[in-house]
Design a protein around this motif. Structure first.
Motif, PDB file in Angstrom:
ATOM      1  N   LYS A  93      70.271   5.583  -5.816  1.00  0.00           N
ATOM      2  CA  LYS A  93      70.222   7.038  -5.635  1.00  0.00           C
ATOM      3  C   LYS A  93      68.918   7.410  -4.933  1.00  0.00           C
ATOM      4  N   PRO A  94      68.953   8.413  -4.067  1.00  0.00           N
ATOM      5  CA  PRO A  94      67.756   8.811  -3.322  1.00  0.00           C
ATOM      6  C   PRO A  94      66.616   9.227  -4.251  1.00  0.00           C
ATOM      7  N   GLY A  95      65.396   8.956  -3.815  1.00  0.00           N
ATOM      8  CA  GLY A  95      64.222   9.340  -4.578  1.00  0.00           C
ATOM      9  C   GLY A  95      63.061   8.402  -4.328  1.00  0.00           C
ATOM     10  N   LYS A  96      61.947   8.681  -5.015  1.00  0.00           N
ATOM     11  CA  LYS A  96      60.747   7.852  -4.913  1.00  0.00           C
ATOM     12  C   LYS A  96      60.765   6.816  -6.031  1.00  0.00           C
ATOM     13  N   TYR A  97      60.371   5.603  -5.663  1.00  0.00           N
ATOM     14  CA  TYR A  97      60.358   4.489  -6.600  1.00  0.00           C
ATOM     15  C   TYR A  97      59.122   3.635  -6.371  1.00  0.00           C
ATOM     16  N   MET A  98      58.786   2.843  -7.389  1.00  0.00           N
ATOM     17  CA  MET A  98      57.778   1.804  -7.266  1.00  0.00           C
ATOM     18  C   MET A  98      58.524   0.475  -7.351  1.00  0.00           C
ATOM     19  N   VAL A  99      58.303  -0.395  -6.350  1.00  0.00           N
ATOM     20  CA  VAL A  99      58.864  -1.741  -6.419  1.00  0.00           C
ATOM     21  C   VAL A  99      58.036  -2.496  -7.448  1.00  0.00           C
ATOM     22  N   VAL A 100      58.717  -3.123  -8.408  1.00  0.00           N
ATOM     23  CA  VAL A 100      58.045  -3.804  -9.514  1.00  0.00           C
ATOM     24  C   VAL A 100      58.564  -5.232  -9.630  1.00  0.00           C
ATOM     25  N   LEU A 101      57.646  -6.195  -9.626  1.00  0.00           N
ATOM     26  CA  LEU A 101      57.982  -7.574  -9.973  1.00  0.00           C
ATOM     27  C   LEU A 101      57.854  -7.671 -11.480  1.00  0.00           C
ATOM     28  N   TRP A 102      58.902  -8.158 -12.158  1.00  0.00           N
ATOM     29  CA  TRP A 102      58.950  -8.084 -13.613  1.00  0.00           C
ATOM     30  C   TRP A 102      59.402  -9.407 -14.224  1.00  0.00           C
ATOM     31  N   SER A 103      58.811  -9.714 -15.373  1.00  0.00           N
ATOM     32  CA  SER A 103      59.309 -10.750 -16.276  1.00  0.00           C
ATOM     33  C   SER A 103      59.047 -10.216 -17.681  1.00  0.00           C
ATOM     34  N   PRO A 104      59.624 -10.819 -18.708  1.00  0.00           N
ATOM     35  CA  PRO A 104      59.352 -10.324 -20.064  1.00  0.00           C
ATOM     36  C   PRO A 104      57.872 -10.359 -20.437  1.00  0.00           C
ATOM     37  N   ALA A 105      57.087 -11.218 -19.795  1.00  0.00           N
ATOM     38  CA  ALA A 105      55.673 -11.359 -20.147  1.00  0.00           C
ATOM     39  C   ALA A 105      54.730 -10.510 -19.305  1.00  0.00           C
ATOM     40  N   VAL A 106      55.125 -10.189 -18.063  1.00  0.00           N
ATOM     41  CA  VAL A 106      54.195  -9.523 -17.155  1.00  0.00           C
ATOM     42  C   VAL A 106      54.973  -8.707 -16.124  1.00  0.00           C
ATOM     43  N   SER A 107      54.346  -7.653 -15.607  1.00  0.00           N
ATOM     44  CA  SER A 107      54.947  -6.905 -14.511  1.00  0.00           C
ATOM     45  C   SER A 107      53.855  -6.461 -13.555  1.00  0.00           C
ATOM     46  N   TYR A 108      54.233  -6.347 -12.275  1.00  0.00           N
ATOM     47  CA  TYR A 108      53.293  -5.947 -11.232  1.00  0.00           C
ATOM     48  C   TYR A 108      53.893  -4.809 -10.424  1.00  0.00           C
ATOM     49  N   SER A 109      53.166  -3.711 -10.289  1.00  0.00           N
ATOM     50  CA  SER A 109      53.562  -2.633  -9.383  1.00  0.00           C
ATOM     51  C   SER A 109      53.177  -3.095  -7.984  1.00  0.00           C
ATOM     52  N   VAL A 110      54.125  -3.091  -7.065  1.00  0.00           N
ATOM     53  CA  VAL A 110      53.893  -3.704  -5.769  1.00  0.00           C
ATOM     54  C   VAL A 110      53.789  -2.697  -4.631  1.00  0.00           C
ATOM     55  N   LYS A 111      54.730  -1.759  -4.540  1.00  0.00           N
ATOM     56  CA  LYS A 111      54.734  -0.854  -3.396  1.00  0.00           C
ATOM     57  C   LYS A 111      55.529   0.406  -3.715  1.00  0.00           C
ATOM     58  N   LEU A 112      55.015   1.541  -3.258  1.00  0.00           N
ATOM     59  CA  LEU A 112      55.706   2.814  -3.366  1.00  0.00           C
ATOM     60  C   LEU A 112      56.702   2.913  -2.219  1.00  0.00           C
ATOM     61  N   VAL A 113      57.949   3.266  -2.533  1.00  0.00           N
ATOM     62  CA  VAL A 113      58.991   3.380  -1.519  1.00  0.00           C
ATOM     63  C   VAL A 113      59.797   4.651  -1.756  1.00  0.00           C
ATOM     64  N   GLU A 114      60.523   5.067  -0.728  1.00  0.00           N
ATOM     65  CA  GLU A 114      61.418   6.204  -0.870  1.00  0.00           C
ATOM     66  C   GLU A 114      62.792   5.797  -0.364  1.00  0.00           C
ATOM     67  N   VAL A 115      63.799   5.999  -1.203  1.00  0.00           N
ATOM     68  CA  VAL A 115      65.184   5.732  -0.841  1.00  0.00           C
ATOM     69  C   VAL A 115      65.748   7.006  -0.244  1.00  0.00           C
ATOM     70  N   LEU A 116      66.369   6.872   0.932  1.00  0.00           N
ATOM     71  CA  LEU A 116      66.962   8.009   1.624  1.00  0.00           C
ATOM     72  C   LEU A 116      68.478   7.898   1.579  1.00  0.00           C
ATOM     73  N   ALA A 117      69.144   9.033   1.374  1.00  0.00           N
ATOM     74  CA  ALA A 117      70.600   9.049   1.303  1.00  0.00           C
ATOM     75  C   ALA A 117      71.206   8.590   2.625  1.00  0.00           C
ATOM     76  N   ASP A 118      72.232   7.759   2.523  1.00  0.00           N
ATOM     77  CA  ASP A 118      73.017   7.308   3.671  1.00  0.00           C
ATOM     78  C   ASP A 118      72.209   6.527   4.699  1.00  0.00           C
ATOM     79  N   ARG A 119      71.141   5.855   4.259  1.00  0.00           N
ATOM     80  CA  ARG A 119      70.274   5.082   5.157  1.00  0.00           C
ATOM     81  C   ARG A 119      69.923   3.743   4.526  1.00  0.00           C
ATOM     82  N   THR A 120      69.557   2.805   5.386  1.00  0.00           N
ATOM     83  CA  THR A 120      68.942   1.558   4.953  1.00  0.00           C
ATOM     84  C   THR A 120      67.507   1.589   5.446  1.00  0.00           C
TER      85      THR A 120
END
Length: 139
Positions: free
Chosen positions: A104-131
């Motif tokens: 769904k469109p909106g702002k997100y943070m790309v996160v690398l995740w495991s049960p033990a650790v997570s890393y915020s990697v990059k701020l992104v925006e998803v646009l409707a009907d686009r790649t």
């Protein structure tokens, strides 16, 4: 089972989502990525949703890639929530290419995740009907 909710307060962001490249797609089209040409079929997003494509600079063995949703009250609030049971999850290919489909469109943070650790990697925006190509990111 109760969902695990992790809230990220992001103090600094490595790269702005505005640096991502908006790619208009035909129903299925090859994507040439970076200086190395790699072709992958990326379906057109379901109407009202968007896709994200990118590449991890190095392997993220043992980690999964999710999108944490922006939950701040204003666009300037750098607060993101991640419920790994319901968050968009990327498919990561052998060549470290990743793809989020029908988000769904909106702002997100790309996160690398495991049960033990997570890393915020990059701020992104998803646009409707686009790649959107978010480029190369570092784990």
């Amino acid at each position: 089972m109760k969902s695990q909710l992790t809230v990220f307060l992001v103090i600094s962001v490595l790269l702005s989502c505005s640096q991502g490249k908006d790619l208009k797609r035909s129903p299925i089209s090859p994507v040439a990525h970076s200086s190395v040409s790699i072709h992958v079929s990326v379906p057109t997003p379901v109407p009202g949703t968007g896709n994200l494509i990118g590449r991890l600079r190095k392997s993220a063995d043992g980690l999964e890639l999710f999108l944490a949703e922006h939950i701040g009250r204003t666009d300037e609030d750098m607060i993101y929530g991640l419920d790994v049971n319901n968050a968009p999850k990327a498919t990561i290919y052998n060549d470290n290419l990743f793809l989020f489909l029908n988000v769904k469109p909106g702002k997100y943070m790309v996160v690398l995740w495991s049960p033990a650790v997570s890393y915020s990697v990059k701020l992104v925006e998803v646009l409707a009907d686009r790649t959107v190509d978010v480029g190369e990111i570092s784990p």
